[in-house]
Design an enzyme around this catalytic site. Structure first.
Site, PDB file in Angstrom:
ATOM      1  N   VAL A  14      -0.197   2.463  -3.368  1.00 44.39           N
ATOM      2  CA  VAL A  14      -1.093   2.396  -4.536  1.00 44.39           C
ATOM      3  C   VAL A  14      -0.309   2.451  -5.850  1.00 44.39           C
ATOM      4  CG1 VAL A  14      -2.996   3.552  -5.739  1.00 44.39           C
ATOM      5  CG2 VAL A  14      -3.022   3.394  -3.244  1.00 44.39           C
ATOM      6  N   ARG A  40      14.793   7.712  -7.896  1.00 45.59           N
ATOM      7  CA  ARG A  40      15.460   6.479  -7.441  1.00 45.59           C
ATOM      8  C   ARG A  40      15.050   5.345  -8.386  1.00 45.59           C
ATOM      9  NH1 ARG A  40      10.685   8.299  -4.484  1.00 45.59           N
ATOM     10  NH2 ARG A  40       9.639   6.555  -3.482  1.00 45.59           N
ATOM     11  N   ARG A  99     -12.977  14.436  -6.012  1.00 38.76           N
ATOM     12  CA  ARG A  99     -14.073  13.439  -6.114  1.00 38.76           C
ATOM     13  C   ARG A  99     -15.457  14.062  -6.132  1.00 38.76           C
ATOM     14  NH1 ARG A  99     -11.595   9.585  -1.611  1.00 38.76           N
ATOM     15  NH2 ARG A  99      -9.988   8.579  -2.855  1.00 38.76           N
ATOM     16  N   CYS A 128     -11.197   3.773  -1.050  1.00 34.65           N
ATOM     17  CA  CYS A 128     -11.131   2.308  -1.039  1.00 34.65           C
ATOM     18  C   CYS A 128     -12.322   1.674  -0.304  1.00 34.65           C
ATOM     19  CB  CYS A 128      -9.827   1.845  -0.408  1.00 34.65           C
ATOM     20  SG  CYS A 128      -9.285   2.808   0.999  1.00 34.65           S
ATOM     21  N   GLN A 155     -10.878  -1.878   8.451  1.00 31.65           N
ATOM     22  CA  GLN A 155      -9.982  -1.429   7.392  1.00 31.65           C
ATOM     23  C   GLN A 155      -8.518  -1.758   7.672  1.00 31.65           C
ATOM     24  OE1 GLN A 155     -12.813   2.429   6.822  1.00 31.65           O
ATOM     25  NE2 GLN A 155     -10.839   2.584   5.817  1.00 31.65           N
ATOM     26  N   GLY A 159      -4.295   0.854   3.877  1.00 25.71           N
ATOM     27  CA  GLY A 159      -5.157   1.966   3.461  1.00 25.71           C
ATOM     28  C   GLY A 159      -4.627   3.300   3.942  1.00 25.71           C
ATOM     29  N   LYS A 213     -16.665  10.623   3.536  1.00 28.19           N
ATOM     30  CA  LYS A 213     -16.288  10.255   2.160  1.00 28.19           C
ATOM     31  C   LYS A 213     -17.185   9.127   1.656  1.00 28.19           C
ATOM     32  CE  LYS A 213     -11.375  11.366   2.414  1.00 28.19           C
ATOM     33  NZ  LYS A 213     -10.022  10.808   2.545  1.00 28.19           N
ATOM     34  N   ARG A 235     -10.191   1.086  11.940  1.00 28.49           N
ATOM     35  CA  ARG A 235      -8.919   0.517  11.457  1.00 28.49           C
ATOM     36  C   ARG A 235      -8.586  -0.712  12.288  1.00 28.49           C
ATOM     37  NH1 ARG A 235      -6.931   2.124   6.909  1.00 28.49           N
ATOM     38  NH2 ARG A 235      -6.641   4.282   7.515  1.00 28.49           N
ATOM     39  N   HIS A 242      -9.934  -4.607   3.005  1.00 24.78           N
ATOM     40  CA  HIS A 242     -10.918  -3.979   3.887  1.00 24.78           C
ATOM     41  C   HIS A 242     -12.144  -4.883   4.007  1.00 24.78           C
ATOM     42  CE1 HIS A 242      -8.511  -0.524   3.954  1.00 24.78           C
ATOM     43  NE2 HIS A 242      -9.251   0.351   3.309  1.00 24.78           N
ATOM     44  N   ASN A 318      -8.047  -3.301  -0.775  1.00 23.18           N
ATOM     45  CA  ASN A 318      -8.107  -1.833  -0.819  1.00 23.18           C
ATOM     46  C   ASN A 318      -7.109  -1.243  -1.795  1.00 23.18           C
ATOM     47  OD1 ASN A 318      -6.584  -3.024   1.532  1.00 23.18           O
ATOM     48  ND2 ASN A 318      -5.620  -1.005   1.489  1.00 23.18           N
TER      49      ASN A 318
HETATM   50  N1  LIG Z   1      -3.700   3.013   0.347  1.00 25.34           N
HETATM   51  C1  LIG Z   1      -4.936   2.804  -0.066  1.00 25.34           C
HETATM   52  O1  LIG Z   1      -5.578   1.754   0.231  1.00 25.34           O
HETATM   53  C2  LIG Z   1      -5.650   3.825  -0.908  1.00 25.34           C
HETATM   54  C3  LIG Z   1      -6.864   3.467  -1.464  1.00 25.34           C
HETATM   55  C4  LIG Z   1      -7.561   4.403  -2.230  1.00 25.34           C
HETATM   56  C5  LIG Z   1      -7.006   5.630  -2.446  1.00 25.34           C
HETATM   57  N2  LIG Z   1      -5.807   5.964  -1.904  1.00 25.34           N
HETATM   58  C6  LIG Z   1      -5.253   7.276  -2.200  1.00 25.34           C
HETATM   59  O2  LIG Z   1      -4.219   7.086  -3.166  1.00 25.34           O
HETATM   60  C7  LIG Z   1      -3.184   8.034  -2.973  1.00 25.34           C
HETATM   61  C8  LIG Z   1      -1.865   7.314  -2.748  1.00 25.34           C
HETATM   62  O3  LIG Z   1      -1.959   6.543  -1.574  1.00 25.34           O
HETATM   63  P1  LIG Z   1      -0.738   5.640  -1.039  1.00 25.34           P
HETATM   64  O4  LIG Z   1      -1.333   4.845   0.056  1.00 25.34           O
HETATM   65  O5  LIG Z   1      -0.055   4.954  -2.159  1.00 25.34           O
HETATM   66  O6  LIG Z   1       0.248   6.793  -0.440  1.00 25.34           O
HETATM   67  P2  LIG Z   1       1.779   6.675  -0.032  1.00 25.34           P
HETATM   68  O7  LIG Z   1       2.145   5.259   0.203  1.00 25.34           O
HETATM   69  O8  LIG Z   1       1.982   7.664   1.036  1.00 25.34           O
HETATM   70  O9  LIG Z   1       2.591   7.169  -1.351  1.00 25.34           O
HETATM   71  C9  LIG Z   1       2.476   8.456  -1.863  1.00 25.34           C
HETATM   72  C10 LIG Z   1       3.384   8.596  -3.101  1.00 25.34           C
HETATM   73  O10 LIG Z   1       3.064   9.850  -3.723  1.00 25.34           O
HETATM   74  C11 LIG Z   1       4.247  10.552  -4.046  1.00 25.34           C
HETATM   75  N3  LIG Z   1       3.964  11.987  -3.968  1.00 25.34           N
HETATM   76  C12 LIG Z   1       3.415  12.670  -2.929  1.00 25.34           C
HETATM   77  N4  LIG Z   1       3.309  13.996  -3.223  1.00 25.34           N
HETATM   78  C13 LIG Z   1       3.770  14.130  -4.474  1.00 25.34           C
HETATM   79  C14 LIG Z   1       3.941  15.249  -5.345  1.00 25.34           C
HETATM   80  N5  LIG Z   1       3.594  16.497  -4.988  1.00 25.34           N
HETATM   81  N6  LIG Z   1       4.453  15.025  -6.573  1.00 25.34           N
HETATM   82  C15 LIG Z   1       4.797  13.779  -6.960  1.00 25.34           C
HETATM   83  N7  LIG Z   1       4.673  12.676  -6.189  1.00 25.34           N
HETATM   84  C16 LIG Z   1       4.180  12.862  -4.959  1.00 25.34           C
HETATM   85  C17 LIG Z   1       5.265  10.105  -3.011  1.00 25.34           C
HETATM   86  O11 LIG Z   1       6.557  10.324  -3.566  1.00 25.34           O
HETATM   87  P3  LIG Z   1       7.921   9.962  -2.803  1.00 25.34           P
HETATM   88  O12 LIG Z   1       7.897   8.464  -2.670  1.00 25.34           O
HETATM   89  O13 LIG Z   1       9.015  10.425  -3.699  1.00 25.34           O
HETATM   90  O14 LIG Z   1       7.852  10.665  -1.492  1.00 25.34           O
HETATM   91  C18 LIG Z   1       4.880   8.629  -2.808  1.00 25.34           C
HETATM   92  O15 LIG Z   1       5.564   7.815  -3.756  1.00 25.34           O
HETATM   93  C19 LIG Z   1      -3.643   8.901  -1.780  1.00 25.34           C
HETATM   94  O16 LIG Z   1      -4.299  10.035  -2.283  1.00 25.34           O
HETATM   95  C20 LIG Z   1      -4.600   7.995  -1.035  1.00 25.34           C
HETATM   96  O17 LIG Z   1      -5.546   8.710  -0.274  1.00 25.34           O
HETATM   97  C21 LIG Z   1      -5.105   5.085  -1.144  1.00 25.34           C
END
Ligand SMILES: NC(=O)c1ccc[n+]([C@@H]2O[C@H](COP(=O)([O-])OP(=O)(O)OC[C@H]3O[C@@H](n4cnc5c(N)ncnc54)[C@H](OP(=O)(O)O)[C@@H]3O)[C@@H](O)[C@H]2O)c1
Length: 353
Positions: A14, A40, A99, A128, A155, A159, A213, A235, A242, A318
Site C-alpha cells: 500500500v 533503505r 475504523r 479494501c 480477493q 490484499g 470488517k 482469497r 478484488h 484493492n
Molecule cells: N494490501 C491491501 O490491499 C490493503 C488494502 C487496504 C488496507 N490495507 C492495510 O494497509 C496497511 C498496509 O498494508 P500492506 O499490504 O502495504 O502491508 P505490508 O506490505 O506488510 O507493508 C507494511 C509496511 O509497514 C511498515 N511498518 C510496519 N510496522 C511499522 C511500524 N511500527 N513503524 C513504521 N513502519 C512500520 C513496514 O516497514 P518495513 O518495510 O521497514 O518492515 C512495511 O513497509 C495494513 O494495515 C493493511 O491491513 C492493505
C-alpha cells in the site's frame, strides 16, 4: 497554491502505491517523507526515495500523515498516530485499528465525504473489500434503499501484503514444475491454483474477521445499521483486484436498467457490459481493474423471483481505491473543504477492541 508536507508511513504494497498515487495525481507536495521500520533506498516508477526509520520526530512539521504500516499494538499507526496528531498532522490510516472508533470518521469521499468535517486529527480508510463493495452499494442505497446484501468475494493476494504476491509467484512455479508446496507463507494452505475460504481468523458466529470488517464498516459508512449484511470472503490466486459477487434486496423496486442508470452517473464507478465494453471485454476483470482508479461493475441482472432484488459483479484495485487512492482522496477532500486542521485533536487514539 499551498503545498503540503506529507509523510507516508510503510512502504509495503500500500505504501508504495501511495507514493505512486501522490505523484500521479500531482498532489501539492512541499515535502514527501517516506518512513518505515528500517532505513533503505527504494525506487518507485524510476524515482528513488530515501526511506527513514519512523520516530515521533519524523512528524515534526508534517501536515498529512498517510499510514500504511501493519496493524495492532506494534503497528505504525498505534505506535506513532498520536505523536503525529500532537504535532499538528491529520492521520489517515489504512489499517483497521481505529475504523470503528466513534471519534474517527471512516470515509469513502464519494459516499460520505461530509463525515470528514469536524474530524479529530485521525481519519480511517475502509478495508479494501468494503471500499470495493461500497462504491456501487452506496449510490444504489441512496437511490433504492438497500435492505439486505449478500456478498461473496474473490480477493487478490496483494490484499495480504507485499510479500504475498511473491509467495503466489513462487508457489505457481513450483506447482508448474510438479513440486509439492510445503511453505504456505502467511496463507493457511497453498494459494497457487487453489481458492481459500479459510484465509482469515474465524470469530463470532463462524464469520471471519474480514467478514466482520465488511459488515460493520458498511454500516458505519452508510450510517445505517439496519442493512442486513451477509458476507463470505474468499482469497483467490490473482495478484491485484478484488472481485465481489453481490446480491441486494431493496425497499424500492429495482431493475437492471434503473440500477445501470444510477451506477453510470456515480463518480468512481464504471459500468462494463455489452453496451459499454472496456478494453474489448463486456465483463469486469481483475486484469483490467489493476492499476485503475474506478470500480468496474457488470453482470447486472434482476432477481427472477423479486422486483426488489438485483445481482451484480464488481471489481476494484484493492491497492488503489481499496487503500492508497482512497487515502489520498481523503486528504484532497480535506484540503478542498478547508477541513485539514483538526479543531479538537485527540490526545490519544485507542487501538481496536
Ligand atoms: N494490501 C491491501 O490491499 C490493503 C488494502 C487496504 C488496507 N490495507 C492495510 O494497509 C496497511 C498496509 O498494508 P500492506 O499490504 O502495504 O502491508 P505490508 O506490505 O506488510 O507493508 C507494511 C509496511 O509497514 C511498515 N511498518 C510496519 N510496522 C511499522 C511500524 N511500527 N513503524 C513504521 N513502519 C512500520 C513496514 O516497514 P518495513 O518495510 O521497514 O518492515 C512495511 O513497509 C495494513 O494495515 C493493511 O491491513 C492493505
Amino acid at each position: 497554491m499551498k503545498k503540503f508536507k506529507v509523510a507516508v508511513v510503510g512502504v509495503g504494497a500500500v505504501g508504495v502505491e501511495m507514493i505512486r498515487v501522490l505523484r500521479q495525481r500531482r498532489f501539492p507536495l512541499d515535502e514527501l517523507r517516506v518512513l518505515a521500520r528500517s532505513e533503505r533506498v527504494i525506487e518507485v516508477d524510476g524515482e528513488k526515495y530515501s526511506v527513514k526509520q519512523t520516530t515521533p520526530e519524523s512528524f515534526d512539521g508534517v501536515e498529512v500523515a498517510l499510514f500504511a504500516g501493519t496493524e495492532g499494538e506494534k503497528g505504525a499507526a498505534v505506535t506513532f498516530g498520536a505523536e503525529a496528531i500532537q504535532r499538528g498532522a491529520v492521520v489517515i490510516d489504512n489499517g483497521s485499528d481505529f475504523r470503528m472508533d466513534d471519534d474517527v470518521p471512516l470515509v469513502i469521499p464519494e459516499i460520505n465525504g461530509d463525515a470528514l468535517q469536524n474530524h479529530h486529527g485521525v481519519v480511517a480508510n475502509p478495508n479494501c473489500t468494503t471500499a470495493t463493495l461500497l462504491m456501487p452499494l452506496g449510490p444504489l442505497h441512496k437511490a433504492f434503499r438497500v435492505k439486505r446484501v449478500i456478498v461473496s468475494t474473490y480477493q487478490a493476494v496483494s490484499g495480504a501484503g507485499g510479500k504475498a504476491s511473491e509467495m503466489l509467484r513462487q508457489q505457481a512455479e513450483m506447482v508448474a514444475q510438479g513440486k509439492k508446496v510445503t511453505d504456505f507463507g502467511g496463507f493457511p494452505d497453498r494459494i497457487a491454483f487453489n481458492v481459500l475460504a479459510n484465509n482469515w481468523k474465524i470469530e463470532e458466529e463462524g464469520y471471519s474477521n474480514e467478514e466482520w470488517k465488511v459488515m460493520t464498516e458498511a454500516h458505519k459508512i452508510l450510517s445505517d445499521k439496519s442493512i442486513q449484511m451477509i458476507v463470505t470472503t474468499v482469497r483467490v490466486p490473482t495478484f491485484v483486484g478484488h472481485g465481489e459477487s453481490v446480491y441486494i434486496e431493496t425497499e424500492k423496486p429495482i431493475s437492471p436498467e434503473a440500477a445501470r442508470d444510477v451506477l453510470s452517473q456515480s463518480p468512481g464507478v464504471r459500468v462494463v457490459d455489452e453496451h459499454s465494453p472496456y478494453e474489448g471485454a463486456t465483463c469486469p476483470m481483475p486484469i483490467h481493474a489493476a492499476g485503475k482508479d474506478e470500480s468496474f461493475v457488470g453482470r447486472i441482472r434482476r432477481d427472477l423471483a423479486s422486483k426488489n432484488g438485483l445481482l451484480f459483479w464488481v471489481v476494484g484495485d484493492n491497492l488503489r481505491k481499496g487503500a492508497a487512492l482512497n487515502a489520498v482522496q481523503i486528504a484532497e477532500h480535506l484540503i478542498q473543504k478547508n477541513w485539514l486542521k483538526a479543531k479538537t485533536p485527540l490526545k490519544k487514539i485507542a487501538a481496536a477492541k
